[in-house]
Design a protein around this motif. Structure first.
Motif, mmCIF file in Angstrom:
data_model
loop_
_atom_site.group_PDB
_atom_site.id
_atom_site.type_symbol
_atom_site.label_atom_id
_atom_site.label_comp_id
_atom_site.label_asym_id
_atom_site.label_seq_id
_atom_site.Cartn_x
_atom_site.Cartn_y
_atom_site.Cartn_z
ATOM 1 N N PRO A 95 0.809 -1.336 -0.016
ATOM 2 C CA PRO A 95 0.017 0.088 0.096
ATOM 3 C C PRO A 95 0.703 1.246 0.025
ATOM 4 C CG PRO A 95 -0.948 -1.637 1.530
ATOM 5 C CD PRO A 95 0.504 -2.006 1.164
ATOM 6 N N GLU A 96 2.019 1.124 0.623
ATOM 7 C CA GLU A 96 2.960 2.462 1.009
ATOM 8 C C GLU A 96 3.333 2.733 -0.687
ATOM 9 O OE1 GLU A 96 3.363 -0.225 2.549
ATOM 10 O OE2 GLU A 96 2.213 0.119 4.512
ATOM 11 N N ILE A 99 1.999 3.284 -3.150
ATOM 12 C CA ILE A 99 0.808 3.975 -4.080
ATOM 13 C C ILE A 99 1.341 5.613 -3.936
ATOM 14 C CG2 ILE A 99 -1.409 5.047 -4.126
ATOM 15 C CD1 ILE A 99 -1.155 2.173 -4.878
ATOM 16 N N ARG A 105 -5.504 10.783 -4.665
ATOM 17 C CA ARG A 105 -4.752 9.875 -3.810
ATOM 18 C C ARG A 105 -4.796 10.292 -2.530
ATOM 19 N NH1 ARG A 105 -0.037 9.984 -1.214
ATOM 20 N NH2 ARG A 105 0.277 12.130 -1.636
ATOM 21 N N GLY A 127 -6.855 8.417 0.223
ATOM 22 C CA GLY A 127 -6.392 7.095 0.648
ATOM 23 C C GLY A 127 -7.006 5.785 0.443
ATOM 24 N N CYS A 184 -7.060 4.227 -2.537
ATOM 25 C CA CYS A 184 -6.278 3.176 -3.247
ATOM 26 C C CYS A 184 -5.497 2.236 -2.360
ATOM 27 C CB CYS A 184 -5.455 3.789 -4.120
ATOM 28 S SG CYS A 184 -6.488 4.599 -5.563
ATOM 29 N N GLU A 185 -4.742 2.998 -1.332
ATOM 30 C CA GLU A 185 -4.133 2.146 -0.276
ATOM 31 C C GLU A 185 -4.922 1.424 0.472
ATOM 32 O OE1 GLU A 185 -3.905 5.535 -0.837
ATOM 33 O OE2 GLU A 185 -1.571 6.343 -0.346
ATOM 34 N N GLU A 186 -6.165 1.664 0.836
ATOM 35 C CA GLU A 186 -7.124 0.694 1.523
ATOM 36 C C GLU A 186 -7.625 -0.260 0.683
ATOM 37 O OE1 GLU A 186 -11.596 1.241 2.597
ATOM 38 O OE2 GLU A 186 -10.472 2.810 3.728
ATOM 39 N N ARG A 229 -4.894 -3.034 0.497
ATOM 40 C CA ARG A 229 -4.770 -3.871 1.680
ATOM 41 C C ARG A 229 -6.028 -4.473 1.980
ATOM 42 N NH1 ARG A 229 -2.835 1.255 4.179
ATOM 43 N NH2 ARG A 229 -5.067 2.162 4.262
#
Length: 248
Positions: A104-105, A107, A117, A120, A122-124, A127
Motif C-alpha cells: 500500500p505504501e 501508492i 490519492r 487514501g 487506493c491504499e485501503e 490492503r
C-alpha cells in the motif's frame, strides 16, 4: 468481451468509491467496477494509453490521459505486476498479482500527482486485496447519505440483517463511515472496527433508514427502539450488540 485497462487503472479500481471526474465518467467506471466485482473471471486486456475508463473523460476538463507522466505511471505498475501490453488475463489473476507484489505504501510514490490519492482509498483497496478480499462494494445512497455494506437496500437493511425493523446504519468512528452492522464493516472496511467512547455520545452517528434523520448516540440509546422523529419501529435485538459499537 474483455475490458481494456491501462496499468494505473488496475489500482484505481481498488480505490473506486463511486465518484469521478463527472457523472458520466462515474457511471462508466461504476459499470466496469460492478462487472469485475460480480465476476472476477472477467477477461482484462492490458493496453497502452487511453482505455475503457478514459473513454468517458469529460470534454470540459483538461484531458490528461495521453500525458507522459501518466504513461510512466502505467509502465511502473505493469512492470511491478509482470504484465505486458496486449496481455489478457482474468481480473482475479490481476488481484492475485497485486496481493503478492504491491505494498500500500507504494501508492504514494507511484501516484503522487493524482488528485484522488489524498483520500487514501487506493491504499485501503490494496490492503483489502492483500487480506484476501475483493473490490469494495459501492455505497448505497440513502436519503443522501452514503452507506457501505453487503447488499444494502434503500432503508439500510443488509445481507446480514434484513427484517422489517433493521432500518438503521451506524457511523463507525474509525473511518467516519456508515455501515448497517458490524459484519458489513468487517466485510468491507479493510480495517478493525472502533467503538464510540462515552464522551462522544453527543455525536450524530445513527441514520434512520426510514426518514433519513441522523440521531446522536444518546438519542438512539434512549429511544426504546423507536425513531424519535418518524416513529418507525427499530430492531430491539440490536441491544445485544451495543458493546460492538459503543463503550459501556
Amino acid at each position: 468481451m474483455a475490458i481494456h485497462l491501462r496499468g494505473h487503472h488496475l489500482l484505481c479500481l481498488l480505490g473506486y468509491r463511486g465518484i469521478g471526474y463527472s457523472e458520466q465518467f462515474a457511471r462508466n467506471m461504476s459499470s466496469v467496477h460492478d462487472r469485475l466485482l460480480k465476476d472476477p473471471e472477467t477477461e482484462v486486456c492490458i493496453v497502452q494509453g487511453p482505455d475503457d475508463l478514459c473513454a468517458c473523460f469529460p470534454d470540459d476538463q483538461v484531458y490528461h490521459c495521453d500525458d507522459e507522466h501518466v504513461g510512466t505511471r502505467d509502465q511502473r505498475i505493469l512492470q511491478r505486476l509482470g504484465l505486458e501490453i496486449g496481455e489478457e488475463l482474468t481480473w482475479g489473476e490481476i488481484q492475485s498479482r497485486i496481493a503478492r507484489l504491491v505494498n500500500p505504501e507504494e501508492i504514494a510514490e507511484w501516484c503522487f500527482t493524482c488528485s484522488w490519492r489524498s483520500l487514501g482509498y487506493c491504499e485501503e483497496g490494496v490492503r483489502r486485496i492483500r487480506a484476501g478480499h475483493g473490490l469494495v462494494p459501492l455505497p448505497a445512497r440513502i436519503h443522501g447519505v452514503e452507506v457501505y455494506g453487503v447488499q444494502v437496500d434503500s432503508q439500510t437493511r443488509c445481507g446480514h440483517y434484513a427484517s422489517d425493523r433493521d432500518i438503521i446504519a451506524i457511523r463507525f468512528p474509525c473511518c467516519d463511515t456508515y455501515y448497517p452492522c458490524y459484519q458489513c464493516h468487517q466485510a468491507v472496511a479493510g480495517h478493525p472496527a472502533a467503538t464510540w467512547s462515552t464522551e462522544q455520545f453527543d455525536r450524530k452517528a445513527i441514520l434512520c433508514g426510514a426518514c433519513g434523520t441522523e440521531l446522536t448516540i444518546n438519542q438512539y440509546l434512549a429511544c426504546d427502539s423507536v425513531c424519535p422523529y418518524c416513529g418507525s419501529q427499530l430492531n430491539p435485538g440490536c441491544k445485544n450488540h451495543y458493546h460492538l459499537y459503543f463503550e459501556r
